[in-house]
Design an enzyme around this catalytic site. Structure first.
Site, PDB file in Angstrom:
ATOM      1  N   SER A  71      -0.206   7.894  -7.740  1.00  0.00           N
ATOM      2  CA  SER A  71       0.089   6.674  -8.504  1.00  0.00           C
ATOM      3  C   SER A  71       1.005   6.866  -9.703  1.00  0.00           C
ATOM      4  CB  SER A  71      -1.214   6.067  -9.018  1.00  0.00           C
ATOM      5  OG  SER A  71      -1.583   5.009  -8.200  1.00  0.00           O
ATOM      6  N   LYS A  74       4.277   5.169  -9.649  1.00  0.00           N
ATOM      7  CA  LYS A  74       4.464   3.731  -9.902  1.00  0.00           C
ATOM      8  C   LYS A  74       5.338   3.481 -11.136  1.00  0.00           C
ATOM      9  CE  LYS A  74       0.235   2.437  -7.496  1.00  0.00           C
ATOM     10  NZ  LYS A  74      -1.207   2.580  -7.465  1.00  0.00           N
ATOM     11  N   TYR A 197       6.476   2.944  -0.058  1.00  0.00           N
ATOM     12  CA  TYR A 197       5.458   3.076  -1.105  1.00  0.00           C
ATOM     13  C   TYR A 197       4.672   4.382  -0.918  1.00  0.00           C
ATOM     14  CZ  TYR A 197       1.033   2.541  -3.505  1.00  0.00           C
ATOM     15  OH  TYR A 197      -0.073   2.793  -4.275  1.00  0.00           O
ATOM     16  N   TYR A 249      -5.678   3.008 -14.907  1.00  0.00           N
ATOM     17  CA  TYR A 249      -6.588   2.226 -14.066  1.00  0.00           C
ATOM     18  C   TYR A 249      -7.444   1.325 -14.964  1.00  0.00           C
ATOM     19  CZ  TYR A 249      -5.220   5.842 -10.694  1.00  0.00           C
ATOM     20  OH  TYR A 249      -4.517   6.698  -9.910  1.00  0.00           O
ATOM     21  N   VAL A 267      -4.370   9.809  -8.270  1.00  0.00           N
ATOM     22  CA  VAL A 267      -5.562  10.396  -7.657  1.00  0.00           C
ATOM     23  C   VAL A 267      -5.324  11.827  -7.170  1.00  0.00           C
ATOM     24  CG1 VAL A 267      -6.680   8.210  -7.058  1.00  0.00           C
ATOM     25  CG2 VAL A 267      -5.121   9.291  -5.416  1.00  0.00           C
TER      26      VAL A 267
HETATM   27  N1  GLU Z   1      -1.899   6.733  -2.217  1.00  0.00           N
HETATM   28  C1  GLU Z   1      -2.721   6.029  -3.059  1.00  0.00           C
HETATM   29  C2  GLU Z   1      -2.828   4.570  -2.667  1.00  0.00           C
HETATM   30  O1  GLU Z   1      -2.006   3.761  -2.917  1.00  0.00           O
HETATM   31  C3  GLU Z   1      -2.284   6.163  -4.489  1.00  0.00           C
HETATM   32  C4  GLU Z   1      -3.470   6.049  -5.270  1.00  0.00           C
HETATM   33  C5  GLU Z   1      -3.437   6.462  -6.704  1.00  0.00           C
HETATM   34  O2  GLU Z   1      -3.001   7.549  -7.097  1.00  0.00           O
HETATM   35  O3  GLU Z   1      -3.952   5.650  -7.467  1.00  0.00           O
HETATM   36  O4  GLU Z   1      -3.743   4.142  -2.097  1.00  0.00           O
END
Ligand code: GLU
Length: 327
Positions: A71, A74, A197, A249, A267
């Site tokens: 994530s 992002k 993504y 988060y 994650v």
């Molecule tokens: N691959 C994960 C998803 O989008 C990324 C999650 C993350 O790092 O929050 O579900």
């Protein structure tokens, strides 16, 4: 010397080593795997790296261990969408309001505009990835990888087994993408957008790479190691703002309160922190708390913030750390 912190390199590296020693025995949390037995992840991997805006590098522990950006991507994809479309258009597609929900919470969009709440949760991130320009899937991926290259200073690669397993196990993300298309917030093929993504999440980096990425944001978008402009400077504050309010988060509020510098976790166990004008911080340790944040990563950032007065609302005078306060 880290001039802004009034701290000598020896004293700073000693602090990092001490934090590493202090938190290595903290054996709690759950490791994220997209599929059981796909890879062996050692819960004791623990690396810290700090890169200053003038290119000093401080490393401790498993800073060379490769891990998935997940994530944290992002933030950087958001920067690319801003570069492609400009602030007004991007804001008309994805808002910048914290949700207080889990990163993959099914769908929460604004009632009237149907915009996802922010680019740091999956709904917003998938809508942002959909905006990345290119002549086709390969060109879009190349643009994304080249964007990472500017921040990191060398090419990075997608981990194919991870990508395949995230594609197979990604029902929630499929559901999000279909709902977004239903609301008119993404266009074109669902699969193409989701592939891109998941590719952006499946890139492999290490702590040093991540700290250089952070230092680039701390340095107004210029990579301090290569001198390359990774992102148009006026967009840096947009990235830092959403990291600050939405990056951790559903822990974002408490993070701002306790740590107080922009950050983003993934994650994969990584946390990137940015102290504007000073340095990028990267911590990697795979065990996560229930919100998906690296447990040791949070501890290290909390402690660094406390020792070095890194909270952005802390008065400058308290950043004088010739004598760390250890309050
Ligand atoms: N691959 C994960 C998803 O989008 C990324 C999650 C993350 O790092 O929050 O579900």
């Amino acid at each position: 010397m880290i001039a802004q912190l009034h701290v000598s390199p020896t004293s700073f590296i000693n602090d990092l080593r001490e934090l590493h020693r202090q938190y290595l025995p903290l054996r709690q949390g759950k490791i994220y795997v997209s599929e059981p037995d796909l890879v062996e992840i050692n819960p004791d991997w623990f690396g810290i790296c700090v890169v200053t805006v003038d290119g000093q590098v401080y490393t401790v522990g498993d800073w060379e261990q490769p891990f998935l950006i997940q994530s944290i991507s992002k933030v950087f994809a958001y920067g690319l969408a801003l570069s492609d479309w400009g602030r007004d258009y991007v804001l008309s597609r994805v808002d910048v309001e914290p949700t207080g929900d889990a990163y993959n919470s099914l769908i929460k969009v604004e009632e009237n505009s149907k915009r996802p709440y922010n680019p740091m949760v999956n709904t917003g991130a998938i809508a942002i990835t959909n905006l990345i320009e290119g002549k086709g899937p390969a060109h879009r991926l190349n643009r994304l990888l080249d964007m990472y290259r500017r921040y990191v200073g060398h090419r990075v690669f997608v981990d194919t087994p991870t990508l395949v397993s995230e594609q197979t196990a990604g029902d929630r993300n499929w559901a999000i993408a279909y709902l977004l298309r239903n609301f008119g917030m993404i266009s074109g093929g669902i699969k193409q957008t989701l592939d891109l993504y998941l590719q952006q999440c499946s890139v492999i980096i290490n702590c040093h790479d991540l700290a250089v990425m952070g230092a680039t944001l701390a340095n107004n978008g210029v990579n301090p190691m290569t001198g390359e402009q990774a992102i148009h400077s006026p967009y840096v504050k947009d990235l830092l703002s959403v990291m600050f309010t939405c990056g951790m988060y559903d822990f974002a509020g408490e993070w701002v309160y306790k740590v107080g510098f922009p950050a983003k976790s993934g994650v994969g166990g990584g946390i990137i922190g940015v102290v504007p004008g000073v340095m990028g911080i990267a911590v990697f340790s795979p065990p996560l708390d229930k919100r998906g944040n690296s447990i040791r990563g949070i501890k290290v950032c909390e402690e660094l913030s406390r020792r070095f007065g890194l909270h952005i609302f802390e008065q400058t005078a308290s950043k004088n750390l010739d004598k760390p306060t250890h309050k």
